[in-house]
Motif scaffolding. Structure first.
Motif, PDB file in Angstrom:
ATOM      1  N   GLU A  32       0.723  -1.037  -0.036  1.00 56.62           N
ATOM      2  CA  GLU A  32       0.039   0.124   0.063  1.00 56.62           C
ATOM      3  C   GLU A  32       0.820   1.170  -0.061  1.00 56.62           C
ATOM      4  O   GLU A  32       1.893   1.598   1.028  1.00 56.62           O
ATOM      5  N   ASP A  33       0.774   2.055  -0.772  1.00 56.14           N
ATOM      6  CA  ASP A  33       1.373   3.427  -1.067  1.00 56.14           C
ATOM      7  C   ASP A  33       0.574   4.509  -1.739  1.00 56.14           C
ATOM      8  O   ASP A  33      -0.227   3.894  -2.080  1.00 56.14           O
ATOM      9  N   ARG A  34       1.075   5.455  -1.580  1.00 58.74           N
ATOM     10  CA  ARG A  34       0.251   6.796  -2.093  1.00 58.74           C
ATOM     11  C   ARG A  34       0.964   7.822  -2.865  1.00 58.74           C
ATOM     12  O   ARG A  34       2.308   7.892  -2.420  1.00 58.74           O
ATOM     13  N   THR A  35       0.288   8.389  -3.594  1.00 61.63           N
ATOM     14  CA  THR A  35       0.842   9.678  -4.293  1.00 61.63           C
ATOM     15  C   THR A  35      -0.075  10.800  -4.397  1.00 61.63           C
ATOM     16  O   THR A  35      -1.126  10.577  -3.923  1.00 61.63           O
ATOM     17  N   THR A  36       0.170  11.916  -5.045  1.00 60.31           N
ATOM     18  CA  THR A  36      -0.808  12.951  -5.408  1.00 60.31           C
ATOM     19  C   THR A  36      -0.926  13.314  -6.630  1.00 60.31           C
ATOM     20  O   THR A  36      -0.153  12.865  -7.618  1.00 60.31           O
ATOM     21  N   LEU A  37      -2.249  13.741  -6.914  1.00 64.45           N
ATOM     22  CA  LEU A  37      -2.634  14.115  -8.415  1.00 64.45           C
ATOM     23  C   LEU A  37      -3.003  15.578  -8.279  1.00 64.45           C
ATOM     24  O   LEU A  37      -3.365  16.161  -7.256  1.00 64.45           O
ATOM     25  N   GLY A  38      -2.647  16.205  -9.425  1.00 62.57           N
ATOM     26  CA  GLY A  38      -3.045  17.603  -9.640  1.00 62.57           C
ATOM     27  C   GLY A  38      -4.329  17.759  -9.956  1.00 62.57           C
ATOM     28  O   GLY A  38      -5.041  16.848 -10.505  1.00 62.57           O
ATOM     29  N   LYS A  39      -5.036  18.939  -9.621  1.00 61.98           N
ATOM     30  CA  LYS A  39      -6.525  19.236  -9.986  1.00 61.98           C
ATOM     31  C   LYS A  39      -6.691  19.371 -11.551  1.00 61.98           C
ATOM     32  O   LYS A  39      -6.215  20.099 -11.881  1.00 61.98           O
ATOM     33  N   TRP A  40      -7.632  18.440 -12.137  1.00 67.64           N
ATOM     34  CA  TRP A  40      -7.714  18.440 -13.562  1.00 67.64           C
ATOM     35  C   TRP A  40      -6.520  18.154 -14.381  1.00 67.64           C
ATOM     36  O   TRP A  40      -6.445  18.168 -15.605  1.00 67.64           O
ATOM     37  N   VAL A  41      -5.520  17.628 -13.793  1.00 72.25           N
ATOM     38  CA  VAL A  41      -4.134  17.382 -14.489  1.00 72.25           C
ATOM     39  C   VAL A  41      -4.258  15.859 -14.606  1.00 72.25           C
ATOM     40  O   VAL A  41      -4.346  15.048 -13.723  1.00 72.25           O
ATOM     41  N   THR A  42      -4.028  15.332 -16.022  1.00 74.71           N
ATOM     42  CA  THR A  42      -3.863  13.922 -16.133  1.00 74.71           C
ATOM     43  C   THR A  42      -2.542  13.554 -16.064  1.00 74.71           C
ATOM     44  O   THR A  42      -1.600  13.661 -16.370  1.00 74.71           O
ATOM     45  N   SER A  43      -2.442  12.377 -15.035  1.00 75.19           N
ATOM     46  CA  SER A  43      -1.288  11.148 -14.920  1.00 75.19           C
ATOM     47  C   SER A  43      -1.456  10.339 -15.414  1.00 75.19           C
ATOM     48  O   SER A  43      -2.584   9.457 -15.171  1.00 75.19           O
ATOM     49  N   PHE A  44      -0.189   9.582 -15.848  1.00 70.59           N
ATOM     50  CA  PHE A  44      -0.643   8.157 -16.456  1.00 70.59           C
ATOM     51  C   PHE A  44       0.351   7.119 -15.440  1.00 70.59           C
ATOM     52  O   PHE A  44       1.400   7.432 -15.051  1.00 70.59           O
ATOM     53  N   PHE A  45      -0.352   5.777 -15.247  1.00 70.79           N
ATOM     54  CA  PHE A  45       0.248   5.029 -14.323  1.00 70.79           C
ATOM     55  C   PHE A  45       0.142   3.672 -15.010  1.00 70.79           C
ATOM     56  O   PHE A  45      -0.732   3.102 -15.472  1.00 70.79           O
ATOM     57  N   ARG A  46       1.518   3.040 -15.097  1.00 73.28           N
ATOM     58  CA  ARG A  46       1.442   1.529 -15.750  1.00 73.28           C
ATOM     59  C   ARG A  46       1.174   0.639 -14.558  1.00 73.28           C
ATOM     60  O   ARG A  46       2.044   0.466 -13.814  1.00 73.28           O
TER      61      ARG A  46
END
Length: 439
Positions: A32-46
């Motif tokens: 279990e780990d976590r990160t942050t996202l920007g508001k309305w900013v698309t991030s891609f995760f493989r």
């Protein structure tokens, strides 16, 4: 099920709905780990394994992109829309203004007598994406706009159904609300600011990022589109090289782009932008030739209309300068014919894509598969303008003749127009200065 075995990774697009939004991932490899996202900013995760994604606030999840190549698809299908590339000017200058363009597509097909259906982008893009005429689409007025009926299957919808990852890496937003570009997984809109250099950078970045999957990429740039000099900055060399008189005269021409005349400053700007676009395309074509085999890609390049600023001829909205457009192809299934003089329409881009990519074009489309690609040659092409508040204009071209029709009344908001007692003219293409009579 048709991707190669062992390639089952997916890329998941995520966007936050608030600033610095925390998102939690749970899987066998990260626990279990976590990160942050920007508001309305698309991030891609493989992701390579079963993964649970959660957040205390809503998260926007794009459709997962499955990685893997199918032998039934090409690795790359690329469509490039060069807005307002005037093909009559290319012919008049013996194709010299854009050497990288001509070099690349000389190993494919370059249609030398190609015409758009409409005179500006909004209706023209819809005809390209559906292979159907304006009066059938009813997509001619942005202020009185309807969504395309589901019976019109767009190019991007066809490619999506084949399993391609479909990306509009740079577009002006035309086609979103009327449905002409529906089917894309991702659309990146830059209204009024679509430069070839930025578009090529994004395209190469997308090809690298999603190389493991088969891609359909649409790229639209507007460097060569003419704008009144008061609304858009001219290229710097044009500004510093033009005389004061030419600058002032250009500033006086505050007209819609389709009516801009053949003023020296507009022509100089168009020629300067042709050179810069060709330089950017050279980088893109070099990348493709270095990273893909000839049988691994299909590329179509076309313009949605022409431009009168480069050609000194009497102003006519459906004239060759305004509707004479570019269309060229290269790659898998494309014969190496170079320049061909067959008469073609923007409607024909759709059936060409169907033949090369392997989908079935609907029987009701108006497009025609050119003889150069295994079909039959057209005997005429049609260009027309359905613009509310202006007269309806129609041009029918054959190899020998050009017929013009114009209504006396103006087009209503809903596209209807009184076509009684229209003005009609007929010319021989070899002499456009004299009207003729011919049964």
């Amino acid at each position: 099920d048709d991707v190669q075995e062992g390639l089952h990774d997916v890329i998941v697009p995520l966007a936050g709905t608030e600033a610095r939004q925390e998102v939690v991932f749970r899987s066998a490899s990260v626990a279990e780990d976590r990160t942050t996202l920007g508001k309305w900013v698309t991030s891609f995760f493989r992701l390579s394994e079963r993964t649970e994604i959660s957040s205390a606030s809503p998260v926007i999840l794009g459709k997962p992109i499955r990685l893997g190549h199918s032998p039934h698809r090409k690795k790359l299908v690329l469509h490039i829309l060069i807005d307002a590339l005037c093909w009559p000017e290319m012919k008049r200058r013996d194709f010299e203004p854009m050497p990288n363009l001509m070099r690349f597509f000389s190993k494919g097909v370059i249609f030398n007598n190609h015409y758009s259906v409409a005179e500006y982008t909004f209706p023209s893009l819809a005809t390209i994406e559906t292979g159907c005429h304006l009066h059938r689409l009813q997509s001619f007025n942005e202020n009185c706009m309807n969504e395309l009926d589901s019976s019109f299957v767009t190019l991007s919808e066809q490619m999506k159904a084949l399993g391609y990852y479909c990306t509009n890496v740079m577009g002006d937003g035309n086609g979103i609300y009327n449905g002409a570009t529906r089917g894309h997984d991702r659309l990146i809109v830059n209204a009024w600011d679509l430069s070839a250099s930025e578009g090529v950078r994004r395209t190469i970045g997308s090809l690298k990022a999603f190389a493991p999957c088969d891609q359909f990429v649409f790229l639209h740039f507007t460097d060569m589109h003419p704008w009144p000099s008061r609304s858009s900055a001219m290229p710097l060399p044009v500004q510093t090289g033009a005389s004061l008189a030419d600058c002032i005269q250009g500033a006086k021409a505050a007209l819609p782009s389709v009516y801009l005349p053949n003023e020296p400053i507009f022509a100089a700007a168009a020629r300067e932008n042709m050179a810069s676009v060709d330089e950017s395309l050279g980088l893109l074509f070099s990348y493709i030739e270095e990273h893909y085999g000839e049988d691994e890609y299909i590329i179509q390049l076309y313009s949605d209309h022409g431009s009168a600023v480069l050609v000194d001829e009497p102003q006519y909205l459906m004239g060759a300068a305004q509707t004479g457009a570019a269309w060229m192809l290269r790659g898998a299934g494309v014969p190496q014919l170079g320049v061909v003089d067959e008469l073609t329409s923007a409607l024909d881009i759709y059936p060409a894509a169907a033949r090369l990519a392997g989908f079935t074009a609907p029987a009701h489309i108006d497009g025609n598969l050119p003889a150069a690609l295994g079909g039959e040659a057209r005997d005429h092409v049609i260009s027309n303008s359905i613009f509310p508040g202006q007269t309806y204009k129609l041009c029918i071209r054959t190899r020998e003749h050009e017929f013009r029709l114009e209504s006396q009344e103006v087009v209503d908001e809903d596209g209807s127009v009184d076509l009684r007692r229209p003005k009609m003219q007929l010319f021989r293409c070899a002499d456009m200065t004299r009207e003729i009579e011919d049964r």
